[in-house]
Design a protein around this motif. Structure first.
Motif, mmCIF file in Angstrom:
data_model
loop_
_atom_site.group_PDB
_atom_site.id
_atom_site.type_symbol
_atom_site.label_atom_id
_atom_site.label_comp_id
_atom_site.label_asym_id
_atom_site.label_seq_id
_atom_site.Cartn_x
_atom_site.Cartn_y
_atom_site.Cartn_z
ATOM 1 N N LYS A 150 9.413 -14.212 -0.949
ATOM 2 C CA LYS A 150 8.134 -14.695 -1.736
ATOM 3 C C LYS A 150 8.372 -13.966 -3.247
ATOM 4 N N ASN A 151 8.094 -14.820 -4.155
ATOM 5 C CA ASN A 151 8.362 -14.653 -5.375
ATOM 6 C C ASN A 151 6.875 -14.331 -5.984
ATOM 7 N N LEU A 152 6.861 -13.774 -7.324
ATOM 8 C CA LEU A 152 5.934 -13.680 -8.124
ATOM 9 C C LEU A 152 6.526 -14.675 -9.460
ATOM 10 N N TYR A 153 5.173 -15.208 -9.775
ATOM 11 C CA TYR A 153 5.076 -16.181 -10.610
ATOM 12 C C TYR A 153 4.161 -15.974 -12.041
ATOM 13 N N PHE A 154 4.920 -16.085 -13.114
ATOM 14 C CA PHE A 154 4.202 -15.616 -14.198
ATOM 15 C C PHE A 154 3.890 -16.560 -15.439
ATOM 16 N N ASN A 155 2.770 -16.516 -15.916
ATOM 17 C CA ASN A 155 2.294 -17.363 -16.957
ATOM 18 C C ASN A 155 1.662 -16.824 -18.266
ATOM 19 N N VAL A 156 1.979 -17.214 -19.488
ATOM 20 C CA VAL A 156 1.462 -16.581 -20.627
ATOM 21 C C VAL A 156 0.436 -17.649 -21.293
ATOM 22 N N LEU A 157 -0.791 -17.110 -21.243
ATOM 23 C CA LEU A 157 -1.955 -18.130 -21.954
ATOM 24 C C LEU A 157 -1.898 -17.491 -23.192
ATOM 25 N N THR A 160 6.028 -7.056 -20.404
ATOM 26 C CA THR A 160 5.387 -8.271 -20.865
ATOM 27 C C THR A 160 6.167 -8.761 -22.176
ATOM 28 N N GLU A 161 6.970 -8.003 -22.736
ATOM 29 C CA GLU A 161 7.787 -8.622 -23.930
ATOM 30 C C GLU A 161 8.935 -9.568 -23.246
ATOM 31 N N ARG A 162 9.415 -9.075 -22.032
ATOM 32 C CA ARG A 162 10.432 -9.740 -21.101
ATOM 33 C C ARG A 162 9.808 -11.120 -20.808
ATOM 34 N N MET A 163 8.343 -10.996 -20.163
ATOM 35 C CA MET A 163 7.895 -12.056 -19.664
ATOM 36 C C MET A 163 7.593 -13.059 -20.802
ATOM 37 N N ARG A 164 7.220 -12.710 -21.877
ATOM 38 C CA ARG A 164 7.070 -13.643 -22.940
ATOM 39 C C ARG A 164 8.371 -14.258 -23.601
ATOM 40 N N GLN A 165 9.201 -13.486 -23.324
ATOM 41 C CA GLN A 165 10.646 -14.181 -23.782
ATOM 42 C C GLN A 165 11.180 -15.096 -22.934
ATOM 43 N N THR A 166 10.989 -14.852 -21.572
ATOM 44 C CA THR A 166 11.405 -15.753 -20.485
ATOM 45 C C THR A 166 10.661 -16.913 -20.256
ATOM 46 N N ASN A 167 9.415 -16.913 -20.853
ATOM 47 C CA ASN A 167 8.615 -17.917 -20.722
ATOM 48 C C ASN A 167 7.796 -18.704 -21.684
ATOM 49 N N PRO A 168 8.760 -19.460 -22.461
ATOM 50 C CA PRO A 168 8.113 -19.983 -23.605
ATOM 51 C C PRO A 168 7.204 -21.333 -23.181
ATOM 52 N N ASN A 169 7.861 -21.968 -22.274
ATOM 53 C CA ASN A 169 7.170 -23.399 -22.119
ATOM 54 C C ASN A 169 6.882 -23.418 -20.365
ATOM 55 N N VAL A 170 7.482 -22.616 -19.712
ATOM 56 C CA VAL A 170 7.392 -22.890 -18.216
ATOM 57 C C VAL A 170 7.198 -21.484 -17.531
ATOM 58 N N ILE A 171 6.406 -21.644 -16.267
ATOM 59 C CA ILE A 171 6.338 -20.516 -15.586
ATOM 60 C C ILE A 171 7.632 -19.989 -14.986
ATOM 61 N N THR A 172 7.764 -18.587 -15.292
ATOM 62 C CA THR A 172 8.985 -17.912 -14.494
ATOM 63 C C THR A 172 8.537 -17.274 -13.155
ATOM 64 N N GLN A 173 9.556 -16.839 -12.415
ATOM 65 C CA GLN A 173 9.497 -16.317 -11.157
ATOM 66 C C GLN A 173 10.565 -15.270 -11.069
ATOM 67 N N PHE A 174 10.135 -14.204 -10.166
ATOM 68 C CA PHE A 174 10.805 -13.155 -9.959
ATOM 69 C C PHE A 174 10.706 -12.981 -8.177
ATOM 70 N N PRO A 175 11.866 -12.421 -7.612
ATOM 71 C CA PRO A 175 11.624 -12.128 -6.198
ATOM 72 C C PRO A 175 10.933 -10.708 -5.971
ATOM 73 N N THR A 176 10.411 -10.786 -4.939
ATOM 74 C CA THR A 176 9.469 -9.384 -4.355
ATOM 75 C C THR A 176 10.270 -8.895 -3.495
ATOM 76 N N LEU A 177 9.989 -7.802 -2.891
ATOM 77 C CA LEU A 177 10.302 -7.057 -1.913
ATOM 78 C C LEU A 177 9.777 -7.749 -0.562
ATOM 79 N N ALA A 178 8.828 -8.708 -0.671
ATOM 80 C CA ALA A 178 8.119 -9.497 0.643
ATOM 81 C C ALA A 178 9.328 -10.570 0.819
#
Length: 631
Positions: free
Chosen positions: A389-396, A368-386
């Motif tokens: 298809k990516n996963l998209y993260f948002n910090v509220l 989660t620390e990395r998610m927060r660091q890479t996501n100050p104002n925008v939604i970040t994404q990381f590729p999956t094994l599918a």
């Protein structure tokens, strides 16, 4: 309270106290006895001092053998004050009943919702120890009634590390002691050192499971300048399946102690001792010595057993793939997540389930620390094994400074409910939904997706959105994300301003209709790409949409299998930020620029209108309406 009164009548010491002495009596309800399976000890429910709720301190002495303490916890939540005695909640509306016995001694009755359980010796033991402290508990555990659990290995570690004093310390503390089964596999025992032992103790606080605040971190003895370890409680399940867990979070580690979360189930809770409370746990905290696969396999009735069962039923090779990865992050649905009725049909489709499982894996170490660091104002994404298809993260973030992290995959928004569970080859995050199994309509998705607010509001004010909840139709909706509208504001400031003004709502609706394809099927980006290399024409809610679909390499990875998409429309190349967001009645493609040109909204002579082709459409509609009036 008739069951408790029957016990009182059969206990001569308790009856003598009632007749002759001042008392505080904690009386369990009949319902409390119906769920209680142990032997009730009446004298552990009474103290020979009369104390009202207002005057209860942190401890009150019981009249049980050795006079062990009863611990009082007071907490305020949801604007109400609560009091617990040990693990039993005081029913305030039926408590504070004050009276005098025949000797004129003051007595106070408090009604509680659970039977109080003291620490006792086993029937076969000849041990003469009453009201032991935590170290005496460790020393004589084999003779104590603790459900057959053994703790010899941990006792040896406490002694060999010369940590007896922390278990003998005066005051009232919370101790977590791993049972014998938790010392496998080797070399786990060798990893228990002084800091790890300190990380199993909350000093100067007695925390029972019923009164424990969920997810509130408590500092442990292993919280100093060099290392910082906290412990928190959480529960899963309900009724008979309810389980209580604790997790250590090594916020700051060192070369011997890895950062991250280690989770353990409480297998025997709320054992009172003279200097606090003991919880027996199924494995040691702080020690990171298992892979992601071993974590899933560790406990057959653990917090992820249904996910593990699904993996073994549908994707045995998936587990082998995960185990072979040096860096992996698993987003694992909780046991409760598998109760979703939308899974009933999909779970029978083996190929679909394999794709869903792959959607829960990222080939990277992602905490989660990395998610927060890479996501100050925008939604970040990381590729999956599918595939693609990516996963998209948002910090509220809340006003209180708390952070909630959501992850979206395959159209499903899930919340991380247990994060950063550290493994030797990565992390496990427990989430509250199964990814890739849509449960929202197109409208519901627009409402809840944090990056689609502008498009949702535009559609709401123009009346466009109402159709998107229709489950009898199939929509393919190209939705500009908020960032796309922000860029449009820079490019076409006047047009952008008018689209979000109420008096120009018709123009906003007309623009959105250009983005909505309505047909007898939905179109994934792969479907659109397969329809040809040249321009294709799609039927929209307005008229038609003429686009050319191209594949492109994503900037997030160099893997050629992760090709992204873009759409060529009106001499503009528009990137598809999130393709194939599945919904129950359609599919959403999140785009980086709206299908908009500056002349879409014009104002002439104080009257707003669309470009000429749209004016013709309006005129035709009016003519058709007038013609109907004369039929």
């Amino acid at each position: 309270m008739s069951e408790f009164y029957d016990l009182l009548e059969r206990n001569p010491v308790a009856m003598s106290n009632l007749n002759l002495r001042p008392l505080t009596l904690f009386a369990p309800t009949n319902q409390a006895f119906q769920k209680y399976t142990g032997t009730a000890h009446v004298q552990y429910h009474m103290s020979t001092t009369a104390t009202t709720l207002e005057h209860l301190g942190k401890v009150i002495t019981s009249d049980f053998d050795g006079n062990p303490p009863l611990y009082i916890t007071k907490r305020r939540k949801n604007n109400q004050d609560y009091i617990w005695v040990n693990n039993a909640l005081v029913i305030r509306s039926r408590s504070n009943v004050q009276m005098q016995n025949q000797q004129g001694k003051k007595q106070v009755l408090h009604v509680i919702d659970d039977v109080l359980t003291p620490l006792t010796i086993t029937q076969s033991s000849s041990l003469d120890v009453f009201n032991p402290d935590a170290f005496q508990f460790l020393t004589h555990a084999d003779s104590l009634d603790i459900g057959g659990h053994r703790i010899r290995s941990y006792r040896q570690k406490v002694i060999s590390n010369k940590k007896e004093s922390v278990y003998q310390a005066n005051g009232w503390h919370t101790f977590f002691i791993p049972v014998e089964e938790g010392f496998k596999p080797h070399p786990r025992p060798d990893m228990i050192d002084k800091k790890v032992i300190d990380g199993h103790i909350i000093s100067d606080k007695v925390v029972f499971t019923a009164s424990a605040p969920t997810e509130e971190p408590f500092e442990t003895l292993a919280f100093d300048d060099n290392i910082k370890v906290t412990i928190s409680f959480f529960t899963q399940g309900e009724g008979k399946t309810l389980k209580t867990y604790v997790k250590s979070n090594t916020v700051v580690g060192d070369s011997k102690h890895s950062t991250g979360v280690v989770m353990a189930e409480i297998v025997r809770a709320n054992i009172p001792v003279r200097n606090g409370i003991i919880h027996l746990i199924h494995r040691p905290l702080m020690i990171v010595d298992t892979t992601v696969m071993q974590f899933l396999e560790e406990k057959e009735d653990g917090p992820l057993f249904r996910f593990y069962e699904t993996i073994m039923d549908f994707g045995g090779e998936f587990m082998q793939k995960v185990n072979s990865m040096k860096d992996v992050t698993l987003f694992a649905p909780s046991n409760e997540a598998w109760n979703d009725p939308n899974l009933l049909n999909i779970i029978r489709n083996k190929e679909k389930m394999k794709e869903i499982l792959n959607l829960h894996i990222v080939r990277d170490r992602l905490n989660t620390e990395r998610m927060r660091q890479t996501n100050p104002n925008v939604i970040t994404q990381f590729p999956t094994l599918a595939y693609r298809k990516n996963l998209y993260f948002n910090v509220l973030s809340s006003r209180q400074g708390n952070h909630t992290i959501t992850v979206e995959g395959g159209g499903v928004n899930a919340t991380l409910i247990q994060a950063d569970i550290a493994q030797t080859n990565g992390y496990v995050h427990i989430i509250d939904r199964v990814l890739g199994v849509p449960y929202s309509t197109v409208l519901d998705k627009l409402k809840t997706d944090p990056m689609l607010n502008s498009s949702f509001l535009m559609g709401l004010h123009s009346g466009f959105n109402s159709q998107l909840n229709d489950t009898t139709r199939r929509f393919t909706y190209f939705v500009p994300r908020d960032w796309a509208w922000q860029q449009t504001e820079i490019e076409f400031p006047s047009t952008h301003k008018k689209l979000f003004m109420p008096e120009f709502s018709y123009h906003a609706r007309a623009v959105l209709e250009r983005h909505l394809v309505i047909a007898d099927k939905v179109f994934t980006m792969a479907d659109l790409r397969s329809m040809g290399p040249d321009y294709i024409v799609l039927p929209t809610a307005r008229d038609s949409l003429q686009v050319k679909v191209k594949e492109e390499e994503k900037h997030t990875t160099s893997d050629p299998d992760r090709a992204g998409y873009s759409i060529y429309w009106n001499h503009r190349n528009i990137h598809i930020f999130r393709p194939d967001v599945e919904c129950t009645n359609g599919i959403i493609h999140v785009i980086d620029h709206p299908f908009l040109i500056e002349s879409d909204v014009q104002v002439t002579g104080g009257i707003s209108h669309l470009k000429s082709t749209e004016s013709i459409l309006i005129a035709s509609t009016l003519m058709a309406f007038i013609a109907k009036l004369f039929v």
